[in-house]
Design an enzyme around this catalytic site. Structure first.
Site, PDB file in Angstrom:
ATOM      1  N   ALA A 246      -2.192  -9.642  -6.054  1.00 41.10           N
ATOM      2  CA  ALA A 246      -1.095  -9.869  -6.928  1.00 41.10           C
ATOM      3  C   ALA A 246      -0.593  -8.461  -6.968  1.00 41.10           C
ATOM      4  O   ALA A 246      -1.022  -7.284  -6.656  1.00 41.10           O
ATOM      5  CB  ALA A 246      -1.494 -10.167  -8.481  1.00 41.10           C
TER       6      ALA A 246
ATOM      7  N   GLU B 239      -6.908 -16.060  -3.492  1.00 44.78           N
ATOM      8  CA  GLU B 239      -6.677 -17.237  -4.268  1.00 44.78           C
ATOM      9  C   GLU B 239      -5.607 -18.262  -3.833  1.00 44.78           C
ATOM     10  O   GLU B 239      -5.929 -19.438  -3.944  1.00 44.78           O
ATOM     11  CB  GLU B 239      -6.394 -16.836  -5.832  1.00 44.78           C
ATOM     12  CG  GLU B 239      -7.612 -16.019  -6.366  1.00 44.78           C
ATOM     13  CD  GLU B 239      -7.225 -15.516  -7.702  1.00 44.78           C
ATOM     14  OE1 GLU B 239      -6.219 -14.868  -7.927  1.00 44.78           O
ATOM     15  OE2 GLU B 239      -8.033 -15.991  -8.835  1.00 44.78           O
TER      16      GLU B 239
ATOM     17  N   GLY C  21      -5.245 -12.125  -5.533  1.00 41.61           N
ATOM     18  CA  GLY C  21      -4.526 -13.263  -5.701  1.00 41.61           C
ATOM     19  C   GLY C  21      -4.122 -13.984  -4.196  1.00 41.61           C
ATOM     20  O   GLY C  21      -3.668 -15.090  -3.956  1.00 41.61           O
TER      21      GLY C  21
ATOM     22  N   GLU D 217     -10.806  -7.896  -8.306  1.00 41.07           N
ATOM     23  CA  GLU D 217      -9.980  -7.822  -9.848  1.00 41.07           C
ATOM     24  C   GLU D 217     -10.983  -6.953 -10.755  1.00 41.07           C
ATOM     25  O   GLU D 217     -10.410  -6.251 -11.623  1.00 41.07           O
ATOM     26  CB  GLU D 217      -9.848  -9.124 -10.380  1.00 41.07           C
ATOM     27  CG  GLU D 217      -8.673  -9.757  -9.959  1.00 41.07           C
ATOM     28  CD  GLU D 217      -9.033 -10.730  -8.626  1.00 41.07           C
ATOM     29  OE1 GLU D 217     -10.059 -10.639  -7.980  1.00 41.07           O
ATOM     30  OE2 GLU D 217      -8.199 -11.495  -8.209  1.00 41.07           O
TER      31      GLU D 217
HETATM   32  N1  COA Z   1       0.139  -4.505  -5.537  1.00 40.93           N
HETATM   33  C1  COA Z   1       0.949  -3.723  -5.410  1.00 40.93           C
HETATM   34  N2  COA Z   1       1.398  -3.015  -4.296  1.00 40.93           N
HETATM   35  C2  COA Z   1       0.384  -2.910  -3.225  1.00 40.93           C
HETATM   36  C3  COA Z   1      -0.719  -3.701  -3.471  1.00 40.93           C
HETATM   37  C4  COA Z   1      -0.775  -4.641  -4.459  1.00 40.93           C
HETATM   38  N3  COA Z   1      -1.799  -5.506  -4.584  1.00 40.93           N
HETATM   39  N4  COA Z   1      -1.542  -3.567  -2.458  1.00 40.93           N
HETATM   40  C5  COA Z   1      -0.843  -2.523  -1.516  1.00 40.93           C
HETATM   41  N5  COA Z   1       0.145  -2.121  -2.075  1.00 40.93           N
HETATM   42  C6  COA Z   1       1.227  -1.069  -1.877  1.00 40.93           C
HETATM   43  C7  COA Z   1       0.717   0.137  -2.040  1.00 40.93           C
HETATM   44  O1  COA Z   1       0.784   0.538  -3.163  1.00 40.93           O
HETATM   45  C8  COA Z   1       1.471   0.886  -0.782  1.00 40.93           C
HETATM   46  O2  COA Z   1       2.588   1.065  -1.297  1.00 40.93           O
HETATM   47  P1  COA Z   1       3.501   2.636  -1.143  1.00 40.93           P
HETATM   48  O3  COA Z   1       3.581   2.652   0.253  1.00 40.93           O
HETATM   49  O4  COA Z   1       4.912   2.317  -1.725  1.00 40.93           O
HETATM   50  O5  COA Z   1       2.629   3.488  -2.066  1.00 40.93           O
HETATM   51  C9  COA Z   1       1.640  -0.030   0.126  1.00 40.93           C
HETATM   52  O6  COA Z   1       1.506  -1.351  -0.382  1.00 40.93           O
HETATM   53  C10 COA Z   1       0.601   0.133   1.450  1.00 40.93           C
HETATM   54  O7  COA Z   1      -0.872  -0.086   0.679  1.00 40.93           O
HETATM   55  P2  COA Z   1      -1.909   1.332   1.123  1.00 40.93           P
HETATM   56  O8  COA Z   1      -2.841   1.392  -0.094  1.00 40.93           O
HETATM   57  O9  COA Z   1      -1.225   2.553   1.453  1.00 40.93           O
HETATM   58  O10 COA Z   1      -2.453   0.759   2.239  1.00 40.93           O
HETATM   59  P3  COA Z   1      -3.906   1.102   2.596  1.00 40.93           P
HETATM   60  O11 COA Z   1      -4.190   0.661   4.051  1.00 40.93           O
HETATM   61  O12 COA Z   1      -4.309   2.616   2.253  1.00 40.93           O
HETATM   62  O13 COA Z   1      -4.722   0.309   1.804  1.00 40.93           O
HETATM   63  C11 COA Z   1      -5.843  -1.954   0.734  1.00 40.93           C
HETATM   64  C12 COA Z   1      -4.851  -1.058   1.818  1.00 40.93           C
HETATM   65  C13 COA Z   1      -5.514  -3.224   0.670  1.00 40.93           C
HETATM   66  C14 COA Z   1      -7.109  -1.264   0.786  1.00 40.93           C
HETATM   67  C15 COA Z   1      -5.058  -1.182  -0.768  1.00 40.93           C
HETATM   68  O14 COA Z   1      -3.590  -1.238  -0.322  1.00 40.93           O
HETATM   69  C16 COA Z   1      -5.572  -1.927  -1.889  1.00 40.93           C
HETATM   70  O15 COA Z   1      -6.383  -1.665  -2.474  1.00 40.93           O
HETATM   71  N6  COA Z   1      -4.604  -2.700  -2.389  1.00 40.93           N
HETATM   72  C17 COA Z   1      -4.784  -3.292  -3.902  1.00 40.93           C
HETATM   73  C18 COA Z   1      -5.548  -4.403  -3.440  1.00 40.93           C
HETATM   74  C19 COA Z   1      -5.912  -5.260  -4.967  1.00 40.93           C
HETATM   75  O16 COA Z   1      -6.640  -4.543  -5.734  1.00 40.93           O
HETATM   76  N7  COA Z   1      -5.579  -6.622  -5.178  1.00 40.93           N
HETATM   77  C20 COA Z   1      -5.852  -7.420  -5.959  1.00 40.93           C
HETATM   78  C21 COA Z   1      -4.731  -7.058  -7.228  1.00 40.93           C
HETATM   79  S1  COA Z   1      -5.376  -7.995  -8.638  1.00 40.93           S
END
Ligand code: COA
Length: 260
Positions: free
Chosen positions: A67, A114, A111, A134
């Site tokens: 999400a 999911e 999500g 989450e």
């Molecule tokens: N919601 C909103 N933005 C997200 C996102 C999410 N779930 N996952 C990634 N992004 C965005 C980041 O904020 C970043 O945006 P920015 O460039 O404007 O700062 C962009 O996507 C790239 O992500 P980044 O974190 O820089 O990549 P990474 O390779 O360092 O890490 C992940 C990848 C997947 C490990 C990391 O993005 C992450 O942990 N994301 C969240 C995952 C999560 O908790 N999802 C469940 C939500 S309930």
């Protein structure tokens, strides 16, 4: 098909490829993606030239990284309830009558996982990673993860993923039964399309009834499930496709299904 902002839909024969197109945000699911995805599925549901839908994420890195967390900041309990009263991609997929394949091409988180679970078949690339993270945000999965993941991989495996939020790799996801197949990133699309085309060549009404019967198996007891299967089996005998399928077998030729 309509034009969308955060998704694209491409027709390839009887297969429609729906791509979540926010690669700079790792295809995170915001309210626009849900609204557009639901609208696109409505269009594809009514299009008799589409037999199977493949869902994937744009870019090389992610299927869907969950999400859109930036939308969580302003949410209250009531706004969150309202969000779930609107059609979401999760429930649109759940009731979508045609087979849907999740082509997982990278991070498949929260999500995103999911959403993949709400599809009928999951296929991934070797570099994919799966999690329900989450718990790390102080919340629980809210798009069906606690239910569908447990049904698919078993309660103990689902519990560990959900309680730790840890990522599992593609090989582990395969061992768990979360994905049906793992391919190299280069092969993923061709292999997925081959499977999608094979399924799309089958009798459309029978596909729909197969899907309904199999999905019912995790939502009922055995007696109810067997009764539902018998009813759906009987419905097949009212279709032209059943007559064509049987005639083609007896005449030693390929059937030509019409979805009637
Ligand atoms: N919601 C909103 N933005 C997200 C996102 C999410 N779930 N996952 C990634 N992004 C965005 C980041 O904020 C970043 O945006 P920015 O460039 O404007 O700062 C962009 O996507 C790239 O992500 P980044 O974190 O820089 O990549 P990474 O390779 O360092 O890490 C992940 C990848 C997947 C490990 C990391 O993005 C992450 O942990 N994301 C969240 C995952 C999560 O908790 N999802 C469940 C939500 S309930």
């Amino acid at each position: 098909m309509s034009e969308y902002n955060s998704i694209t839909v491409e027709r390839r024969g009887r297969v429609a490829v729906l791509t979540i197109n926010r690669p700079d945000k790792l295809n995170a699911l915001n309210s626009e993606v849900h609204a557009e995805g639901v609208a696109a599925l409505d269009e594809l549901r009514d299009d008799s030239d589409v037999g199977v839908v493949v869902i994937t994420g744009a870019g090389e890195k992610a299927f869907i990284a969950g999400a859109d967390i930036s939308e969580f900041a302003g949410e209250t309990p009531m706004s969150q309830r309202t969000n779930f009263q609107r059609p979401t991609l999760f429930n649109s997929l759940d009731t979508f009558p045609k087979p849907v394949i999740a082509m997982v091409n990278g991070f498949c988180l929260g999500g995103g996982n999911e959403l993949a679970l709400a599809c009928d078949i999951r296929i991934c690339s070797e570099r994919s990673k799966f999690s329900q993270p989450e718990i790390n945000l102080g919340i629980i999965p809210g798009g069906g993860g606690t239910q569908r993941l447990s049904h698919l991989v078993g309660e103990g495996r689902a519990m560990e993923m959900i309680l730790t939020g840890d990522m599992i790799d593609a090989e582990t996801a395969h061992r768990f039964g979360l994905v049906n197949h793992v391919y190299s990133a280069e092969e993923l699309e061709a292999k997925t399309m081959k499977l999608a085309e094979k399924i799309a060549s089958k009798a459309p009404i029978a596909l729909q009834l197969c899907k309904e019967a199999v999905k019912f198996s995790s939502r009922s007891n055995l007696d109810e499930g067997l009764r539902r299967e018998a009813d759906l089996f009987a419905i097949c005998f009212s279709t032209e496709d059943k007559a064509e399928g049987v005639a083609a077998f007896l005449e030693k030729r390929k059937p030509e299904f019409k979805g009637r």
